[in-house]
Scaffold this active site. Structure first.
Site, PDB file in Angstrom:
ATOM      1  CB  CYS A   1       8.375  63.164  72.066  1.00  0.00           C
ATOM      2  SG  CYS A   1      10.078  62.965  72.640  1.00  0.00           S
TER       3      CYS A   1
ATOM      4  CD  GLU B   1      10.393  69.091  74.538  1.00  0.00           C
ATOM      5  OE1 GLU B   1      11.232  68.994  73.620  1.00  0.00           O
ATOM      6  OE2 GLU B   1       9.176  68.958  74.356  1.00  0.00           O
TER       7      GLU B   1
ATOM      8  CG  ASN C   1      13.624  70.987  67.224  1.00  0.00           C
ATOM      9  OD1 ASN C   1      13.645  72.200  67.326  1.00  0.00           O
ATOM     10  ND2 ASN C   1      12.909  70.347  66.310  1.00  0.00           N
ATOM     11  CB  ILE C   2      20.135  69.742  67.419  1.00  0.00           C
ATOM     12  CG1 ILE C   2      20.182  70.942  68.389  1.00  0.00           C
ATOM     13  CG2 ILE C   2      21.321  69.749  66.455  1.00  0.00           C
ATOM     14  CD1 ILE C   2      20.200  72.306  67.750  1.00  0.00           C
TER      15      ILE C   2
HETATM   16  N1  THU Z   1      10.359  67.800  68.884  1.00  0.00           N
HETATM   17  C1  THU Z   1      10.845  68.483  69.967  1.00  0.00           C
HETATM   18  O1  THU Z   1      11.962  69.014  69.938  1.00  0.00           O
HETATM   19  N2  THU Z   1      10.059  68.562  71.069  1.00  0.00           N
HETATM   20  C2  THU Z   1       8.756  68.147  71.123  1.00  0.00           C
HETATM   21  O2  THU Z   1       8.103  68.362  72.128  1.00  0.00           O
HETATM   22  C3  THU Z   1       8.156  67.450  69.983  1.00  0.00           C
HETATM   23  C4  THU Z   1       9.081  67.117  68.871  1.00  0.00           C
HETATM   24  C5  THU Z   1      11.175  67.790  67.660  1.00  0.00           C
HETATM   25  C6  THU Z   1      11.795  66.496  67.254  1.00  0.00           C
HETATM   26  C7  THU Z   1      11.999  66.744  65.759  1.00  0.00           C
HETATM   27  O3  THU Z   1      13.190  67.491  65.580  1.00  0.00           O
HETATM   28  C8  THU Z   1      10.841  67.624  65.365  1.00  0.00           C
HETATM   29  O4  THU Z   1      10.365  68.200  66.575  1.00  0.00           O
HETATM   30  C9  THU Z   1       9.698  66.889  64.674  1.00  0.00           C
HETATM   31  O5  THU Z   1       9.288  65.787  65.411  1.00  0.00           O
END
Ligand code: THU
Length: 135
Positions: free
Chosen positions: A87, A54, A41-42
């Site tokens: 999400c 994802e 996640n970025i």
């Molecule tokens: N996030 C993800 O990358 N994948 C998930 O399955 C849940 C949430 C990230 C988004 C944000 O950068 C951080 O987690 C907090 O919500």
């Protein structure tokens, strides 16, 4: 094979850019040719522009020319108590870019696991078939 996927996803987890949430997530995709593509996640100061792990992994695989039929397994790791839950936005994207029968391993830093098929993530999902009357 899940061990290799776990290792790749954990590496991506550590590579996440999360100055705002400090909540890291990593994803790894197993491809038909045996390669593994991962994503983190970025985040962005304009919070809504942040990208989940994802989608980072799926967009990276597609950017390298892989398509739906090439993705054989997905593993997602987060520092959650229970196995991480993707999400809603990611579920929508997973539905379009991965075959519905593919298994997704949801896990956490303790190694707890929940395995779900792509088709189980989003009931009554809007899809490309709705655009042209195929569903
Ligand atoms: N996030 C993800 O990358 N994948 C998930 O399955 C849940 C949430 C990230 C988004 C944000 O950068 C951080 O987690 C907090 O919500």
């Amino acid at each position: 094979m899940d061990d290799k996927l776990y290792e790749a996803a954990l590496k991506a987890y550590h590579n996440a850019y999360t100055p705002y949430s400090k909540f890291n997530v990593g994803t790894a995709l197993l491809l038909a040719d045996g390669k593994i593509v991962s994503g983190s996640n970025i985040e962005n100061a304009s919070y809504g522009l942040s990208n989940c792990a994802e989608r980072s992994a799926l967009f990276a695989a597609y950017s390298q020319g892989y398509r739906k039929q090439d993705i054989k397994r997905m593993l997602v790791i987060g520092s959650t108590d229970r196995p991480i839950s993707p999400c809603g936005a990611c579920r929508q994207v997973m539905n379009e870019l991965i075959d519905p029968e593919v298994e997704v391993v949801l896990t956490n830093l303790h190694g707890d696991k929940k395995i779900m098929k792509v088709r189980e993530f989003l009931p009554y999902v809007f899809s490309d078939g709705d655009l042209d009357g195929r569903v």
